[in-house]
Design a protein around this motif. Structure first.
Motif, PDB file in Angstrom:
ATOM      1  N   MET A 120       0.827  -1.208   0.000  1.00 11.95           N
ATOM      2  CA  MET A 120       0.000   0.000   0.000  1.00 11.95           C
ATOM      3  C   MET A 120       0.860   1.255   0.000  1.00 11.95           C
ATOM      4  SD  MET A 120      -2.694   1.258   2.942  1.00 11.95           S
ATOM      5  CE  MET A 120      -1.380   1.693   4.110  1.00 11.95           C
ATOM      6  N   VAL A 121       1.892   1.240   0.848  1.00 16.86           N
ATOM      7  CA  VAL A 121       2.735   2.430   1.008  1.00 16.86           C
ATOM      8  C   VAL A 121       3.723   2.581  -0.139  1.00 16.86           C
ATOM      9  CG1 VAL A 121       4.462   3.533   2.481  1.00 16.86           C
ATOM     10  CG2 VAL A 121       2.499   2.367   3.513  1.00 16.86           C
ATOM     11  N   ARG A 122       4.407   1.488  -0.488  1.00 14.83           N
ATOM     12  CA  ARG A 122       5.501   1.576  -1.452  1.00 14.83           C
ATOM     13  C   ARG A 122       5.043   1.548  -2.912  1.00 14.83           C
ATOM     14  NH1 ARG A 122      10.423   0.915   1.038  1.00 14.83           N
ATOM     15  NH2 ARG A 122      10.363   0.064   3.160  1.00 14.83           N
ATOM     16  N   VAL A 123       4.043   0.738  -3.209  1.00 16.57           N
ATOM     17  CA  VAL A 123       3.614   0.589  -4.603  1.00 16.57           C
ATOM     18  C   VAL A 123       2.551   1.608  -4.986  1.00 16.57           C
ATOM     19  CG1 VAL A 123       2.568  -0.984  -6.284  1.00 16.57           C
ATOM     20  CG2 VAL A 123       4.189  -1.862  -4.586  1.00 16.57           C
ATOM     21  N   TYR A 124       1.577   1.810  -4.096  1.00 17.50           N
ATOM     22  CA  TYR A 124       0.458   2.682  -4.432  1.00 17.50           C
ATOM     23  C   TYR A 124       0.546   4.070  -3.794  1.00 17.50           C
ATOM     24  CZ  TYR A 124      -1.565  -1.503  -6.435  1.00 17.50           C
ATOM     25  OH  TYR A 124      -1.777  -2.623  -7.200  1.00 17.50           O
ATOM     26  N   ASN A 125       1.593   4.286  -3.000  1.00 16.96           N
ATOM     27  CA  ASN A 125       1.831   5.605  -2.388  1.00 16.96           C
ATOM     28  C   ASN A 125       0.613   6.125  -1.621  1.00 16.96           C
ATOM     29  OD1 ASN A 125       4.516   5.895  -3.482  1.00 16.96           O
ATOM     30  ND2 ASN A 125       3.567   6.355  -5.463  1.00 16.96           N
ATOM     31  N   ILE A 126      -0.067   5.211  -0.950  1.00 19.42           N
ATOM     32  CA  ILE A 126      -1.221   5.593  -0.142  1.00 19.42           C
ATOM     33  C   ILE A 126      -0.750   5.887   1.276  1.00 19.42           C
ATOM     34  CG2 ILE A 126      -3.406   4.803   0.852  1.00 19.42           C
ATOM     35  CD1 ILE A 126      -3.818   3.101  -1.639  1.00 19.42           C
ATOM     36  N   VAL A 127      -1.073   7.059   1.760  1.00 17.44           N
ATOM     37  CA  VAL A 127      -0.707   7.438   3.125  1.00 17.44           C
ATOM     38  C   VAL A 127      -1.635   6.702   4.099  1.00 17.44           C
ATOM     39  CG1 VAL A 127      -0.467   9.332   4.767  1.00 17.44           C
ATOM     40  CG2 VAL A 127       0.088   9.695   2.350  1.00 17.44           C
ATOM     41  N   HIS A 128      -1.049   5.969   5.036  1.00 15.50           N
ATOM     42  CA  HIS A 128      -1.866   5.188   5.963  1.00 15.50           C
ATOM     43  C   HIS A 128      -2.710   6.096   6.848  1.00 15.50           C
ATOM     44  CE1 HIS A 128       1.041   6.391   9.002  1.00 15.50           C
ATOM     45  NE2 HIS A 128       2.017   5.852   8.292  1.00 15.50           N
ATOM     46  N   ASN A 129      -3.930   5.652   7.107  1.00 14.49           N
ATOM     47  CA  ASN A 129      -4.808   6.395   8.007  1.00 14.49           C
ATOM     48  C   ASN A 129      -5.016   5.588   9.283  1.00 14.49           C
ATOM     49  OD1 ASN A 129      -6.759   4.394   7.473  1.00 14.49           O
ATOM     50  ND2 ASN A 129      -7.721   5.597   5.853  1.00 14.49           N
ATOM     51  N   VAL A 130      -5.885   6.056  10.138  1.00 12.72           N
ATOM     52  CA  VAL A 130      -6.068   5.432  11.440  1.00 12.72           C
ATOM     53  C   VAL A 130      -6.576   3.996  11.321  1.00 12.72           C
ATOM     54  CG1 VAL A 130      -8.409   6.354  11.694  1.00 12.72           C
ATOM     55  CG2 VAL A 130      -7.116   5.739  13.723  1.00 12.72           C
ATOM     56  N   GLU A 131      -7.382   3.714  10.289  1.00 12.50           N
ATOM     57  CA  GLU A 131      -7.913   2.365  10.126  1.00 12.50           C
ATOM     58  C   GLU A 131      -6.830   1.381   9.693  1.00 12.50           C
ATOM     59  OE1 GLU A 131     -12.358   2.372   8.718  1.00 12.50           O
ATOM     60  OE2 GLU A 131     -11.278   3.897   7.594  1.00 12.50           O
ATOM     61  N   HIS A 132      -5.965   1.822   8.781  1.00 12.79           N
ATOM     62  CA  HIS A 132      -4.867   0.947   8.341  1.00 12.79           C
ATOM     63  C   HIS A 132      -3.951   0.585   9.505  1.00 12.79           C
ATOM     64  CE1 HIS A 132      -5.526   3.267   4.386  1.00 12.79           C
ATOM     65  NE2 HIS A 132      -6.117   2.089   4.270  1.00 12.79           N
ATOM     66  N   VAL A 133      -3.538   1.595  10.256  1.00 11.94           N
ATOM     67  CA  VAL A 133      -2.633   1.374  11.372  1.00 11.94           C
ATOM     68  C   VAL A 133      -3.332   0.564  12.466  1.00 11.94           C
ATOM     69  CG1 VAL A 133      -1.157   2.475  13.099  1.00 11.94           C
ATOM     70  CG2 VAL A 133      -1.405   3.498  10.839  1.00 11.94           C
ATOM     71  N   GLY A 134      -4.607   0.829  12.661  1.00 11.94           N
ATOM     72  CA  GLY A 134      -5.375   0.078  13.653  1.00 11.94           C
ATOM     73  C   GLY A 134      -5.412  -1.403  13.325  1.00 11.94           C
TER      74      GLY A 134
ATOM     75  N   LEU B 287      -2.372   8.315  16.554  1.00 10.91           N
ATOM     76  CA  LEU B 287      -1.889   7.128  17.235  1.00 10.91           C
ATOM     77  C   LEU B 287      -2.844   6.703  18.343  1.00 10.91           C
ATOM     78  CD1 LEU B 287       0.325   5.042  17.514  1.00 10.91           C
ATOM     79  CD2 LEU B 287       1.551   6.610  19.012  1.00 10.91           C
ATOM     80  N   LEU B 288      -3.333   7.674  19.092  1.00 11.78           N
ATOM     81  CA  LEU B 288      -4.269   7.361  20.172  1.00 11.78           C
ATOM     82  C   LEU B 288      -5.531   6.704  19.634  1.00 11.78           C
ATOM     83  CD1 LEU B 288      -4.049  10.494  22.501  1.00 11.78           C
ATOM     84  CD2 LEU B 288      -3.510   8.139  23.124  1.00 11.78           C
ATOM     85  N   GLU B 289      -6.071   7.276  18.554  1.00 10.89           N
ATOM     86  CA  GLU B 289      -7.283   6.723  17.972  1.00 10.89           C
ATOM     87  C   GLU B 289      -7.024   5.331  17.408  1.00 10.89           C
ATOM     88  OE1 GLU B 289     -10.306   7.961  18.173  1.00 10.89           O
ATOM     89  OE2 GLU B 289      -9.426   9.517  19.410  1.00 10.89           O
ATOM     90  N   THR B 290      -5.826   5.145  16.856  1.00  9.45           N
ATOM     91  CA  THR B 290      -5.459   3.840  16.318  1.00  9.45           C
ATOM     92  C   THR B 290      -5.449   2.786  17.401  1.00  9.45           C
ATOM     93  OG1 THR B 290      -4.119   4.808  14.575  1.00  9.45           O
ATOM     94  CG2 THR B 290      -3.632   2.547  15.158  1.00  9.45           C
TER      95      THR B 290
END
Length: 236
Positions: free
Chosen positions: A169-183, A222-225
């Motif tokens: 997601m990060v390296r190929v599609y350059n999508i910035v992670h959001n709270v749901e991804h990190v969660g 981070l807290l929300e994650t």
């Protein structure tokens, strides 16, 4: 209104669906059929199927599917995706797959819906296979795609697959992670008992996003994650 056209009905149906007043949407649809002022079209059924899906009314969804089959309406990708999503949310994953297989064309939302369905049913391998098929077909994954696939990996505790998807997601599609991804990643590591890896991941994320110390100001993201992952943070 002395005369209510199809557009009038559809506007109100779409409004109730958008406001998540799904019961009122379906009640209004019944009134529309009784009034016989206008014949439902694709837009009508998209709103109705959205409401049916969110209420989990599989029997009503099947009835609507039968109505469309018996009508002269030719379902397009939007309407078929609405059917697909309805079956997924109602737990009829095989029916959802049948609709998906019959679609002459598919968009990102279509793939996302079925990936989500596989994840909810613990069919992570099928979710990953569909994700790879999505890439081959040329449909570009979006933020929601990776939430669905990461959630699927979390349900089955597939750590390596989850990390691979997150990295892609990060390296190929350059999508910035959001709270749901990190969660999803925090939850995945936690469920797998990898507490050390979880701490390292969270610490690295904190340093890269805020460059703040744990005793100072923790990033709101981070807290929300951590809350999403069911983690409780205590410090003096």
């Amino acid at each position: 209104m002395p005369v209510r056209s199809l557009v009038s009905w559809n506007v109100l149906l779409a409004l109730y669906a958008r406001l998540k007043d799904y019961t009122e949407c379906l009640d209004l649809f019944e009134q529309m059929l009784s009034a016989k002022e206008a014949k439902p079209n694709k837009a009508t059924f998209v709103s109705v199927l959205t409401s049916t899906a969110n209420l989990g009314q599989l029997d009503r969804g099947k009835l609507i599917h039968s109505l469309i089959r018996e009508s002269s309406i030719e379902p397009d990708v939007l309407l078929l995706t609405a059917f697909l999503t309805m079956y997924v949310k109602c737990g009829a994953i095989e029916s959802a797959k049948e609709v998906f297989d019959q679609m002459p064309e598919r968009n990102t939302i279509s793939f996302n819906s079925l990936v989500m369905g596989y994840g909810l049913h613990g069919l992570t391998n099928r979710a990953l296979e569909l994700f790879l098929e999505m890439e081959k077909c040329g449909s570009v994954p979006n933020e929601a795609t990776f939430v669905c696939i990461l959630s699927a990996c979390t349900q089955s505790c597939d750590v390596l697959e989850g990390w691979w998807c997150f990295d892609r997601m990060v390296r190929v599609y350059n999508i910035v992670h959001n709270v749901e991804h990190v969660g999803c990643i925090v939850d995945l590591l936690g469920r797998s008992g990898l507490l050390k890896d979880t701490t390292e991941f969270v610490t690295d994320l904190t340093e890269r996003t805020t460059k703040a110390l744990w005793g100072g100001g923790i990033d709101v993201l981070l807290l929300e994650t951590l809350k999403l992952g069911g983690w409780q943070i205590c410090w003096e």
